[in-house]
Structure formats: structure tokens, C-alpha cells
Design an enzyme around this catalytic site. Structure first.
Site, PDB file in Angstrom:
ATOM      1  N   ASP A   1       0.815  -1.210   0.000  1.00 63.03           N
ATOM      2  CA  ASP A   1       0.000   0.000   0.000  1.00 63.03           C
ATOM      3  C   ASP A   1       0.855   1.269   0.000  1.00 63.03           C
ATOM      4  O   ASP A   1       1.919   1.320   0.618  1.00 63.03           O
ATOM      5  CB  ASP A   1      -0.892  -0.014   1.248  1.00 63.03           C
TER       6      ASP A   1
ATOM      7  N   GLU B   1       1.246  -0.498  -5.123  1.00 65.45           N
ATOM      8  CA  GLU B   1       0.307   0.587  -5.396  1.00 65.45           C
ATOM      9  C   GLU B   1       1.143   1.866  -5.476  1.00 65.45           C
ATOM     10  O   GLU B   1       1.435   2.497  -4.466  1.00 65.45           O
ATOM     11  CB  GLU B   1      -0.749   0.719  -4.293  1.00 65.45           C
TER      12      GLU B   1
END
Length: 645
Positions: free
Chosen positions: A330, A383
Site C-alpha cells: 500500500d 500501489e
């Protein structure tokens, strides 16, 4: 001394210490202090062991700025003085001890007297394998022993997880995918979710499930992205073994498991790792490096060797103990740049005066090298929303070493294009075609994720323009474009049946919508797109290579029709998108071979709640078009996609 697989609660624990011992060798300490201990979860935390024939629990915790550390819990009446841990002599800052007759199920915390300002802190265990359910905050002695029954998957998963295999990911938030039909306030357990999620994902044809963070987190509105227990599956849904059962059931049905992993920031809950021993132990002391302005949370000190050991060990832990097939990392962009979301004067340049976080770059390289060395049949996915070079390129070529990267540019451009009224689309074709300019600079995954359907952004269905029929047709067209565009795929739960409302983490998806033909049609289309994607090597053989894609025609902007080809090792398919509500009759397109062509999917089929403008036969004629010697005539449905072979 021997390690037990499992221990039970002693009925009448005796609170006595016997001769102390350590799980840590000098070599362990050397690796820990140099940032290269990648299995730290085997040494620190709580471990049920026999010592001199007595069953008890070893506790080990890193707290270098503590004057004293004790373990206290339900086994000693929460007496913070009775069970003192001993500091190691080697300057590692580790405190350790063994307590007799403490086993699985006992609840505990560390009581830390800090050398800094005389602080007295009650902390959970950073390496705890289980925690009390929020709002309670103590750790629980537990283990990760499980008799796995996914051997067949584990032996062959290298094929399913290969970059040259179809990869269609279903992103799931466990707390809101489905709740108790009789009581929406009651979350389903890991095992209850397995009973319904596994057959559903298998029926839909997704190759992988990605779980939004299942690590222990106290604040439910964070969706799991504010973690306090990095080594524990969330107690909201059951035990670690219950989550293992869910993973196992997915594996037994040929479905891979990707876990969201959050090394970018963590909250300042009093029981967590924030200022763990009274000092900025895991984070930076300087807020210009240690505080995240977007999420009001704290940033790991990536240059501190012990913290690097913690993070890399944590990533490997989920691959090792929980058989995860990949990690989606993330907020990578927020880690890579020191000035991320900061104004001038709010960040500190690196040693060369630049904005790149050199410690993070080296951490990612080391992390990916170790993951692919230890688990060569998994994938890591970043990401990352900027143009940082080489995110999914090997470290020996100067890259960060990830297997794939989210294609955020494609997502933004595509949703912007599809949100436009079709009458204006001909002036914005570049939004649709620009992605292929850079599509092969990384191994891209196309994400339509949870972030796109919250905070007033509307559901995917309600991003689409037009009346009700056009909204559904546009969504079918969007999914058809996504599944035929180069790259792997990710779709957030609810999108696959056209959820009308924005995602709400506090309630179940609106499953009743499947009773309506319009929503059922979206669901059937996604099933069939997954079937076509998995059945046609042209759509995945070379999904990360420019050899696998050709634009055949982007010039028909007046009709908003685009035509492209996907190529595999030996096969090819052609795709036509009609991006307006006007059907195109007798539309001629060149085809590369003088053979019979068939329509293998048409998004306007009546079974998808379309208008039924399908092509039953496609006759090849010796008429030149699009640079080919032969061509076919076909009907292009309104707001529809046609895939031919």
C-alpha cells in the site's frame, strides 16, 4: 528445551520462574542489528515452550530505552511487578524471560518503565500472533500451528501466479462483503465467509482474491490501513487458524490469495508500536520524516536496521505462515518521496539534496530480493501512482523488484472518459488510447479498486452517464475494455454486479440487486469476461509486452469506434468498442487472416440485459481494410464491445 506445536490453558497456573534461557543466538542478534534478520517472528514475541520439563511461555521484546520491562496479564492478576524481563548483555535492547505455566489463550501486555521522562507505558506485543477484539487492546499468547491441506496448490501455484498467466483479482473487504442476513450488525467469521465467498469467486471465474488489510487494527473506519498488530489476523473474524482455513479453502478451489500489506504508516494508539519504549523507536523523531500529514499517522524509520528487520520479517511472515500468494504493498508513492503531501520546509532532502527516500528504495530492493528468493512462486504488487522508474523491474536492472504495479494512470483516464456524455467523447479519445503509450514500461495491473467508490466518488455504475439502460451498457463496455486491455485486472467487490450505492464498510453489499435482470446481466458479463480472459492466451500470454498489442484503428473519432488486436504466442483476438449509443450497421473492419471469424463475446447480448445486437455469422471477403487483404462486415452494438476470433 523443545518447542511445542500447541499448548492449552493450564487450569491452575503456578507463577514461578525457572532457569532463564533465550531463543536468540549471537548470530540472531548480529542479523537483527544489521537489518538482515528476516525471520524475527521466530524469535521475538511470545512462544510456548518446555523448559526443564515445565510448559511455559518465552517473551522477547525490543525496548532499548527502557529502564525495566515486565510482562503482566491474566496469569498474574495484571501485576506489573511480579514478572520482570531481563535485558540482554549484548546491547541489542532486547528484554526476555520465561514464565512457567503460561500457555495459549493467556492475555498479556508489556509494562515498560522508560528512561525518557520516567514514562510508564502499557504496550501490546509488536510480534503478538493474536489480540483481543477491539476495543480491548491486550495481546494473547497463541501460535500459528495448522495442518494445511493445500499441498496441491502450493506445489503448482507457480503456474497460476506466473506473469504469463491470467490474473483477475477480486478485491474484498471482509467486514462488508457479506454480513449475517438476519443481523447486518453481525460480521461473519472467517469460516462463515469461506462457505459463501469461495464458491462465489470460483463461479465468477476470478483467479485471485485480494483481501484489504486483515492485520489487527483498532479503528474499523480505517478499513484495516491503520495497523497495530502486524503479525496477527484481525480478531474481529476469529482466530489465526480460522483465517488459515479461509486461505486453504480458496487454494483448494484453485484461487490465489493476495494480502494488502501496509509498511507506510501506523497509528498512535497507546497500546501500539508508537513511541514504544518512550522514544521514537519504530518511527522518526523528526515529524518531517516521521509523521504522515494525510493520514495523521506515523512513518517507519526505514533507515534503522532493527526496523528493517521488523518490516521484512513481517512481509515474509504472511507468505510463510499463512501461505499467501502475494502482497499488494500500500501507498508506495508516499514512501518513495520525502516531500509527498508536504510543502516547502516540511520535508528534509536526502544526502544528495533530492526528494527520493533512498532508505525506502534500498528497503524495497532488499525486500523483493528476499521474497522472490524464499518464495519464487509468489508476486509482490506496488500501489504506486507516480512515474517512478522501474517499480516492477528486477533489481539487477536497477528496478525496485516488484512483480507488478497498479496502473493508476489508466484508471484515472478511463473513468474520466467513461463519465463523459457520449456526444462529447469524440474530442477525448486520447483519454482512452493514451495508456498504451506507456502500458509496457511496467508490469501493470489495471485497478478499479475500493478507492474509486467512496467519499462522494459514486459507485462505478453511477459514474456512467445516460439513462438507466445506458448506465448499464456503459458499465458493460467499461468492463469489456478493461478485460481486453493489456495487463492483469483488479475489480473491487460489488462492481461485478453493478452495486448502485457507494461502498459502505459498515454494511453488507446489496446482494438483493442480483434479483434484477440489469444487475444480473453485469454479473453474467463479468463471469464471461473472466472465462474469455482465462481461455484465450492472446489476452494474457504477452500481457506485459508490446508484442501482445496492436491498435488497428483509432481514427474513427466521429463514430467513437476503436479497434485493436491482442496477440499471444500462437493466437490472436480482435476487439471493437462502440463508445456511443448509436449502433453501427454493416461496419467493415480488416482482419489479418482469410479464415472464418466468430464472435466470442458481445456485451450487448440480451443475457447481459443488452439490446441483442449480436453477430451470428462473420463472412470474410477479399476487400482490403485496415492494412489487411481481407475484411468482414459486422454490427457494432450501441455502447457495446465485440470480441472476435
Amino acid at each position: 528445551m523443545s518447542k511445542k506445536k500447541q499448548a492449552t490453558n493450564p487450569e491452575t497456573p503456578e507463577f514461578k520462574n525457572v532457569e532463564p534461557f533465550s531463543l536468540l543466538t549471537d548470530f540472531d542478534i548480529s542479523l537483527f542489528k544489521s537489518g538482515r534478520h528476516y525471520r524475527l517472528y521466530e524469535k521475538l514475541g511470545s512462544h510456548v515452550l518446555e523448559n526443564q520439563g515445565i510448559l511455559g511461555t518465552y517473551f522477547g521484546v525490543w525496548a532499548p530505552n527502557a529502564a525495566s520491562v515486565s510482562v503482566f496479564g491474566d496469569f498474574n492478576g495484571w501485576n506489573s511487578e511480579s514478572h520482570q524481563l531481563m535485558p540482554r548483555w549484548d546491547g541489542s535492547g532486547i528484554w526476555e524471560g520465561w514464565v512457567a505455566n503460561v500457555g495459549n489463550g493467556h492475555v498479556y501486555k508489556y509494562f515498560i518503565n522508560s528512561n525518557i521522562g520516567g514514562q510508564k507505558l502499557e504496550k501490546g506485543d509488536p510480534f503478538a500472533l493474536r489480540w483481543e477484539e477491539s476495543p480491548k487492546t491486550a495481546s494473547i499468547v497463541w501460535d500459528t500451528w495448522y495442518e494445511w491441506k493445500d499441498e496441491e496448490w502450493m506445489k503448482t501455484r507457480k503456474t497460476a501466479n506466473s506473469l504469463s498467466a491470467p490474473c483477475s483479482v477480486y478485491e474484498v473487504h471482509l467486514g462488508s462483503w457479506k454480513r449475517d442476513p438476519q443481523d447486518n450488525d453481525r460480521r461473519l467469521t472467517y469460516r462463515e465467509i469461506a462457505d459463501t465467498l469461495v464458491p462465489y469467486v470460483k463461479e465468477m471465474g476470478f483467479t485471485h482474491v485480494e483481501f484489504m488489510p486483515i492485520m489487527q487494527h483498532p479503528y474499523e473506519p480505517s478499513w484495516g490501513y491503520q495497523i497495530t498488530g502486524y503479525f496477527a489476523a484481525s480478531s474481529r473474524f476469529g482466530t489465526p487458524q480460522d483465517f488459515m482455513y479461509l486461505v486453504e479453502q480458496l487454494h483448494q478451489n484453485g484461487i490465489g490469495v493476495i494480502l494488502d500489506w501496509v509498511p507506510s504508516h501506523y497509528p498512535n494508539d497507546a497500546h501500539g508500536i508508537y513511541r514504544f519504549d518512550g522514544s521514537a523507536l519504530y518511527e522518526h523523531e523528526d515529524p518531517r520524516q516521521g509523521y504522515h500529514p494525510d493520514w495523521k499517522s506515523y512513518i517507519f524509520n526505514y533507515g534503522r536496521y532493527e526496523v528493517r528487520s521488523f518490516l521484512i520479517s513481517n512481509a515474509l511472515f504472511w507468505l510463510d505462515r499463512f501461505h499467501a500468494d502475494g502482497l499488494r504493498v500500500d501507498a508506495v508513492a508516499s514512501m518513495l518521496y520525502r516531500d509527498y503531501s508536504r510543502n516547502d520546509g516540511e520535508w528534509i532532502p536526502n544526502v544528495f539534496g533530492g526528494r527520493e527516500n533512498l532508505e525506502v528504495i534500498s528497503l524495497f530492493k532488499e525486500l523483493n530480493e528476499e521474497i522472490y528468493k524464499s518464495f519464487p512462486d509468489v508476486q509482490t504488487i506496488a500501489e504506486e501512482s507516480t512515474a517512478f522508474p522501474g517499480v516492477s523491474r528486477p533489481t539487477f536492472l536497477g528496478g525496485l523488484g516488484f512483480g507488478m504495479k497498479w496502473m493508476m494512470g489508466w484508471m484515472n483516464d478511463t473513468l474520466r472518459y467513461f463519465s463523459k456524455d457520449p456526444m462529447y467523447r469524440k474530442w477525448h479519445q486520447n483519454d482512452l488510447t493514451f495508456s498504451t503509450v506507456y502500458a509496457f514500461s511496467e508490469n501493470f495491473m489495471l485497478p478499479l479498486s475500493h478507492d474509486e467508490v467512496v467519499y462522494g466518488k459514486h459507485s462505478l455504475l453511477n459514474k456512467m452517464p445516460g439513462d438507466e439502460w445506458q448506465k448499464f451498457a456503459n458499465l458493460r463496455l467499461l468492463f469489456s475494455y478493461m478485460f481486453t486491455h493489456p495487463g492483469s485486472k483488479l475489480l473491487f467487490m460489488g462492481g461485478e454486479f453493478g452495486q448502485s450505492e457507494e461502498w459502505n464498510f459498515l454494511k453488507s453489499l446489496d446482494w438483493h440487486l442480483l434479483n434484477y435482470d440489469s444487475h444480473k446481466g453485469i454479473n453474467l458479463l463479468v463471469q464471461d469476461l473472466n472465462k474469455v480472459y482465462r481461455a484465450e492466451p492472446a489476452l494474457f500470454d504477452k500481457q506485459f509486452s508490446p508484442e501482445g498489442f496492436d491498435w488497428l484503428d483509432t481514427s474513427d473519432t466521429n463514430n467513437c469506434v476503436v479497434y485493436y488486436r491482442r496477440k499471444g504466442l500462437n493466437e490472436e483476438v480482435m476487439v471493437l468498442l462502440n463508445l456511443t449509443p448509436l449502433p453501427q450497421k454493416n461496419y467493415r473492419v480488416g482482419v489479418p487472416k482469410n479464415k472464418q471469424y466468430v464472435e466470442i463475446l458481445n456485451s450487448d447480448d440480451v443475457k447481459y440485459w443488452g439490446a441483442g445486437n449480436v453477430n451470428s455469422s462473420l463472412k470474410t471477403e477479399a476487400i482490403k481494410a485496415h492494412g489487411f487483404e481481407q475484411s468482414i462486415e459486422l454490427t457494432l452494438p450501441p455502447l457495446g464491445a465485440v470480441i472476435i476470433k
